[in-house]
Scaffold this active site. Structure first.
Site, PDB file in Angstrom:
ATOM      1  N   LYS A   1      -1.315  -3.925  -8.281  1.00  0.00           N
ATOM      2  CA  LYS A   1      -1.515  -2.158  -7.754  1.00  0.00           C
ATOM      3  C   LYS A   1      -0.686  -1.568  -9.144  1.00  0.00           C
ATOM      4  CE  LYS A   1      -2.785  -2.640  -2.941  1.00  0.00           C
ATOM      5  NZ  LYS A   1      -2.924  -2.261  -1.853  1.00  0.00           N
TER       6      LYS A   1
ATOM      7  N   TYR B   1     -13.163  -2.677  -1.166  1.00  0.00           N
ATOM      8  CA  TYR B   1     -12.687  -2.675  -0.359  1.00  0.00           C
ATOM      9  C   TYR B   1     -13.615  -1.955   0.947  1.00  0.00           C
ATOM     10  CZ  TYR B   1      -7.537  -2.738  -1.618  1.00  0.00           C
ATOM     11  OH  TYR B   1      -6.579  -3.455  -1.984  1.00  0.00           O
TER      12      TYR B   1
ATOM     13  N   ASN C   1       1.945   0.223  -2.320  1.00  0.00           N
ATOM     14  CA  ASN C   1       2.132  -0.694  -2.022  1.00  0.00           C
ATOM     15  C   ASN C   1       1.974  -1.958  -2.817  1.00  0.00           C
ATOM     16  OD1 ASN C   1      -0.287  -1.527  -1.163  1.00  0.00           O
ATOM     17  ND2 ASN C   1       0.199  -2.109   0.834  1.00  0.00           N
TER      18      ASN C   1
ATOM     19  N   HIS D   1      -2.459  -6.885  -3.750  1.00  0.00           N
ATOM     20  CA  HIS D   1      -2.726  -7.228  -2.631  1.00  0.00           C
ATOM     21  C   HIS D   1      -2.753  -8.183  -3.053  1.00  0.00           C
ATOM     22  CE1 HIS D   1      -6.767  -7.145  -0.657  1.00  0.00           C
ATOM     23  NE2 HIS D   1      -6.842  -7.962  -1.827  1.00  0.00           N
TER      24      HIS D   1
ATOM     25  N   GLU E   1     -13.232 -12.356  -2.416  1.00  0.00           N
ATOM     26  CA  GLU E   1     -12.866 -12.064  -3.233  1.00  0.00           C
ATOM     27  C   GLU E   1     -12.731 -12.493  -4.433  1.00  0.00           C
ATOM     28  OE1 GLU E   1     -10.267  -9.623   0.069  1.00  0.00           O
ATOM     29  OE2 GLU E   1      -8.906 -10.601  -1.765  1.00  0.00           O
TER      30      GLU E   1
HETATM   31  P1  ATP Z   1      -4.325  -5.327   1.483  1.00  0.00           P
HETATM   32  O1  ATP Z   1      -5.322  -5.968   2.174  1.00  0.00           O
HETATM   33  O2  ATP Z   1      -3.499  -4.328   0.012  1.00  0.00           O
HETATM   34  O3  ATP Z   1      -3.424  -6.548   1.077  1.00  0.00           O
HETATM   35  P2  ATP Z   1      -2.871  -5.269   3.875  1.00  0.00           P
HETATM   36  O4  ATP Z   1      -3.455  -6.535   4.192  1.00  0.00           O
HETATM   37  O5  ATP Z   1      -1.647  -5.648   4.151  1.00  0.00           O
HETATM   38  O6  ATP Z   1      -3.171  -4.976   1.998  1.00  0.00           O
HETATM   39  P3  ATP Z   1      -4.689  -3.665   5.097  1.00  0.00           P
HETATM   40  O7  ATP Z   1      -4.437  -2.904   7.208  1.00  0.00           O
HETATM   41  O8  ATP Z   1      -6.156  -4.323   4.650  1.00  0.00           O
HETATM   42  O9  ATP Z   1      -2.988  -4.310   4.942  1.00  0.00           O
HETATM   43  O10 ATP Z   1      -4.521  -2.445   4.888  1.00  0.00           O
HETATM   44  C1  ATP Z   1      -5.063  -2.537   2.658  1.00  0.00           C
HETATM   45  C2  ATP Z   1      -5.228  -1.570   1.905  1.00  0.00           C
HETATM   46  O11 ATP Z   1      -4.955   0.027   2.542  1.00  0.00           O
HETATM   47  C3  ATP Z   1      -3.157  -1.708   2.052  1.00  0.00           C
HETATM   48  O12 ATP Z   1      -2.935  -2.367   1.338  1.00  0.00           O
HETATM   49  C4  ATP Z   1      -2.731  -0.462   1.462  1.00  0.00           C
HETATM   50  O13 ATP Z   1      -3.403  -0.181   0.521  1.00  0.00           O
HETATM   51  C5  ATP Z   1      -4.059   0.918   2.500  1.00  0.00           C
HETATM   52  N1  ATP Z   1      -3.425   1.345   3.261  1.00  0.00           N
HETATM   53  C6  ATP Z   1      -3.392   0.126   4.929  1.00  0.00           C
HETATM   54  N2  ATP Z   1      -3.078   1.549   5.675  1.00  0.00           N
HETATM   55  C7  ATP Z   1      -2.644   2.462   5.054  1.00  0.00           C
HETATM   56  C8  ATP Z   1      -2.385   3.572   5.615  1.00  0.00           C
HETATM   57  N3  ATP Z   1      -1.922   4.024   7.422  1.00  0.00           N
HETATM   58  N4  ATP Z   1      -2.251   5.228   4.596  1.00  0.00           N
HETATM   59  C9  ATP Z   1      -2.496   5.005   3.324  1.00  0.00           C
HETATM   60  N5  ATP Z   1      -3.599   3.636   3.099  1.00  0.00           N
HETATM   61  C10 ATP Z   1      -3.109   2.773   3.709  1.00  0.00           C
HETATM   62 MG    MG Z   2      -5.564  -6.949   3.682  1.00  0.00          MG
END
Ligand code: ATP
Ligand code: MG
Length: 137
Positions: A9, A49, A112, A115, A126
């Site tokens: 990211k 997303y 973070n 992804h 994806e």
């Molecule tokens: P990813 O899909 O990016 O691998 P993940 O599966 O661990 O991450 P998801 O719940 O799918 O997490 O959320 C997708 C992305 O949305 C997260 O990686 C993060 O960048 C963002 N995100 C998730 N929760 C929050 C939050 N509470 N506030 C801000 N951004 C968030």
């Molecule tokens: Mg996810």
């Protein structure tokens, strides 16, 4: 042998962490079989997303993902989807285990660093979102 879609990211590409993150994947036995640096438009980030479109952070997430270039990649290995998610660590770096990418590099729950696809169906979808058959050997 399984494949998964990974994205390094903007918070990580900006800090020049691509090599360090790739080393974590390779040390875990994941092979980088395709990789490119691209800049997402807001439209593309929004489409990628789309599953999160009702979540309160959707707008912020799309703006972040479109803010600067990302590195999209296909990782291959035995159980690659789960293995990648283990190497990534918990979504929130505060909850991430020692030695994981998010523990070491993530700035916040939003920024973070990586992804990773979460299931075989989403991985296939994806991968084809970013890569054509010609780019995958
Ligand atoms: P990813 O899909 O990016 O691998 P993940 O599966 O661990 O991450 P998801 O719940 O799918 O997490 O959320 C997708 C992305 O949305 C997260 O990686 C993060 O960048 C963002 N995100 C998730 N929760 C929050 C939050 N509470 N506030 C801000 N951004 C968030
Ligand atoms: Mg996810």
């Amino acid at each position: 042998i399984e494949r998964t879609l990974s994205i390094i990211k903007p918070d990580a590409t900006r800090r020049n962490l691509t090599g360090k993150i790739n080393a974590k994947f390779e040390e875990a036995g994941l092979r980088i079989v395709a990789q490119k640096r691209i800049k997402l438009s807001m439209g593309q980030a929004g489409k990628f997303y789309e599953v999160h479109k009702e979540r309160p952070f959707y707008g912020e997430l799309c703006e972040f993902m479109a803010s600067e270039p990302v590195v999209v990649q296909v990782l291959e290995g035995e159980g690659a989807i789960l293995k990648n998610r283990e190497v990534m660590g918990a979504t929130n770096p505060a909850d991430a285990a020692e030695g994981t990418i998010r523990k070491e590099y993530a700035l916040s729950v939003g920024e973070n660093s990586v992804h990773g696809s979460d299931a075989p169906e989403t991985a296939a979808q994806e991968i084809s979102f970013f890569f054509s058959g010609l780019e995958l050997v």
